[in-house]
Each structure stands twice: as structure tokens, then as C-alpha cells.
Design a protein around this motif. Structure first.
Motif, PDB file in Angstrom:
ATOM      1  N   ARG A  75       0.761  -0.964   0.021  1.00 54.89           N
ATOM      2  CA  ARG A  75      -0.132   0.040   0.229  1.00 54.89           C
ATOM      3  C   ARG A  75       1.061   1.141   0.115  1.00 54.89           C
ATOM      4  NH1 ARG A  75      -4.384   2.110   4.812  1.00 54.89           N
ATOM      5  NH2 ARG A  75      -4.998   4.012   3.388  1.00 54.89           N
ATOM      6  N   ASP A 107      -3.503  -3.113  -1.339  1.00 52.50           N
ATOM      7  CA  ASP A 107      -4.613  -3.181  -0.583  1.00 52.50           C
ATOM      8  C   ASP A 107      -5.142  -0.722  -0.529  1.00 52.50           C
ATOM      9  OD1 ASP A 107      -5.926  -3.961   1.569  1.00 52.50           O
ATOM     10  OD2 ASP A 107      -4.963  -3.065   3.142  1.00 52.50           O
ATOM     11  N   THR A 125      -5.383   0.999  -2.950  1.00 50.08           N
ATOM     12  CA  THR A 125      -5.186   1.886  -4.099  1.00 50.08           C
ATOM     13  C   THR A 125      -5.117   0.984  -5.237  1.00 50.08           C
ATOM     14  OG1 THR A 125      -3.217   2.916  -4.250  1.00 50.08           O
ATOM     15  CG2 THR A 125      -3.000   1.008  -3.456  1.00 50.08           C
TER      16      THR A 125
END
Length: 324
Positions: free
Chosen positions: A32, A61, A63
Motif C-alpha cells: 500500500r 490494498d 489503492t
């Protein structure tokens, strides 16, 4: 050439083809907002000297997936897959997204700020060949922080009772290899019910060792990078919630005073760090009742009494290559 979101590349141009005795391996890297770190992690996975296929699955995650500057021509027999975590937000959901995407017989894990060292994969599979009934195989690790590198040798085997007594930090999630069939079957996926995914690796290892001992290559084959702010700062409530969840889910802790005290001591310390002094003292007294030598309980009392600040103690412990 760079990979594109939602796509994969492969280059099967191996002179004689991969060795049929080498199982295909999928490696899951959750990430992330850390493009440089995840690129380094993926590059180390793809560069493993191994005759079988390696599939590197990067799970983004919270994004959108983005291209990684990796040259497919440098890694024959390798491919990279980019996915977005559409499951529970957080580490557990991201790991499971990767596991369910995986096509390899073996699934490995690597956090985006860690690195597989050369020879890791081949050495682990050789170790596993000697004890094929083991539910997972790990390696030792080297922790890099501001004070240098700290080698941590993994125990050759670890039982369910061992993981009750201690998290065994030398067996890190970034070193684990598991049969994909076990992740989808008898052991199961990572528990997405854990609050903030705290302790997800420990909870999974407890489940895994109900089916047999985890075996390891003792020498370090993974570099764990701690040259970053502590994970714990600002996430103390997640620690409390995750640990209490685990105590409820694993009743055997009640019969293991040492392990119970360790968990209670972490809860006590987190409560003290949040300024919840009464709760910290209550948990610390429970800790010391179960194990008078448990330093986390003593540390919690010191923080609750405002003798020392929590972040200072955490920095001191981590400077020695240890975790809370």
C-alpha cells in the motif's frame, strides 16, 4: 518492460525448460503506497535461482494497481501479476486475495518492505523434501535497523506448544512457504476477522501446527527491514483488539502460563501507551501472576506510572533487533 495494472507478463524462454521435479511457486506481496519498496521486494523474488516457475503476485490494498519497473527479459520462467484487494481491507484480506489468485503448487509470502535473499527458495524446498509432512517451512532472518543488521536463527522445528509459549519472531511471515492446497483446505486462509489484521501470522501458525511441526532452514534467508517508524505507534488499540480476539479463539492459552502472560503483557503495555492506566495495571498484574519474569508486564507498569514513555521502550527493544 513495465507491467500494467491488472495484467501479467511471462517469459518461458528457458534453454531446456524448468525441471519437472520443481513445483511452481506463487509469492504474495501485499502493498500500500510504497512503490519503491514493493519493487525491491518483487525484484528479489523474481531473481531467485530456481529451476521451476515463479509467479509474483503483488496485491494493492486500498489503492489502485500501478506499473512496476521490472524487466521481464531479466527473469526467464517468471511472471508478475498485479491485483487489487477486493476483500476485507487490510493485511489479511490482501494476503487472501493473493492466495486465491495464485496458480502455483506452493505459496510463499513476503511483506513489501522485506527481501528474499539469494538461494532462499531452493534451500527451503530442499529442507521440505526431507520432511514432506510439515505443514510449512520457514527460514531464519536478518533484521536491518538503524543500529545495523541482527541475525536471528530459526529453530529447526516449532510445535503448537512452542507457538503458544512464544510468537517465535525468528519464524517470520516473509519466510513462509505453504502448500496452496493446505491454505484452501485443512489449515485455511488468513483470518480476516482479526481486528486490523493484528497478529494474523501468529494465529495462522497456531492453526498450521495443529497439523504438524513447522520446519525451518535455521540460517537467515530473508532480510526484514525495520528502517522505518514503528508499526505500533498510533495502533495500540489494534494490538489490544487483536490479542484479546486471539485469546478468545485459542483456549489452549489458558493452560500455558508463559504464553498467556506474554499476550497479557502486550495488552497491558498497549493500554499503558494509550494512557489507560487502570486497564494497564489490571492486565499487568494478571501478566505477573502468570509469569513473574514477563518483562512486558513490568514495562507496562513503568509506562502507566509515567516513569518512562512507551515509544522510548519500543525504540530500545527494536534497536536490539527484537519486537514488542
Amino acid at each position: 518492460m513495465p507491467t500494467m495494472p491488472g495484467s501479467s507478463w511471462s517469459n518461458p524462454a528457458v534453454s531446456e525448460g524448468p525441471d519437472d521435479t520443481c513445483p511452481s511457486v506463487s509469492v504474495v506481496i501485499p502493498t500500500r503506497d510504497r512503490p519503491e519498496l514493493v519493487t525491491r521486494a518483487a525484484r528479489a523474488v523474481l531473481a531467485q535461482e530456481y529451476a521451476g516457475d515463479i509467479e509474483c503476485i503483488v496485491v494493492f490494498d486500498q489503492t489502485e494497481p500501478h506499473p512496476l519497473p521490472l524487466d521481464n527479459g531479466s527473469h526467464p520462467g517468471r511472471r508478475i501479476v498485479l491485483r487489487r484487494n477486493e476483500r476485507t481491507s487490510g493485511l489479511a484480506g490482501a494476503r487472501n486475495t493473493g492466495i486465491l489468485t495464485a496458480t502455483g503448487e506452493i505459496v510463499g509470502h513476503c511483506d513489501d518492505d522485506d527481501e528474499w535473499l539469494p538461494g532462499k527458495l531452493a534451500r527451503q524446498l530442499e529442507r521440505w523434501h526431507a520432511e514432506p509432512a510439515a505443514p510449512a517451512v520457514a527460514t531464519g532472518l536478518v533484521i536491518r535497523n538503524d543500529t545495523g543488521e541482527h541475525r536471528r536463527l530459526a529453530p529447526e522445528r516449532a510445535t503448537f506448544a512452542d507457538f503458544l509459549a512464544s510468537r517465535i519472531m525468528e519464524i517470520h511471515s516473509s519466510s513462509l512457504l505453504v502448500h496452496r492446497a493446505d491454505l484452501l483446505g485443512r489449515i485455511g486462509l488468513v483470518d480476516e476477522g482479526l481486528p486490523a489484521s493484528y497478529g494474523e501470522d501468529h494465529e495462522w501458525l497456531l492453526r498450521a501446527t495443529r497439523h504438524g511441526d513447522v520446519v525451518s532452514v535455521p540460517e537467515p534467508c530473508v532480510r526484514i527491514n525495520w528502517n522505518r517508524p514503528s508499526f505500533y505507534m498510533g495502533k495500540w488499540q489494534a494490538m489490544v483488539d487483536g490479542l484479546t480476539y486471539m485469546l478468545d479463539r485459542v483456549p489452549e492459552f489458558a493452560d500455558n502460563p508463559r504464553g498467556l502472560a506474554r499476550m497479557e503483557g502486550q495488552i497491558a503495555f498497549a493500554c499503558a501507551a494509550m494512557g489507560r492506566r487502570r486497564a494497564a495495571v489490571r492486565w499487568a498484574l494478571r501478566t505477573l501472576r502468570h509469569d513473574p519474569r514477563q518483562v512486558r508486564g513490568l514495562g507496562a507498569l513503568a509506562v502507566a506510572a509515567r516513569v518512562v514513555k512507551a515509544d522510548r521502550l519500543v525504540r530500545l527493544v527494536q534497536s536490539r533487533g527484537r519486537g514488542l
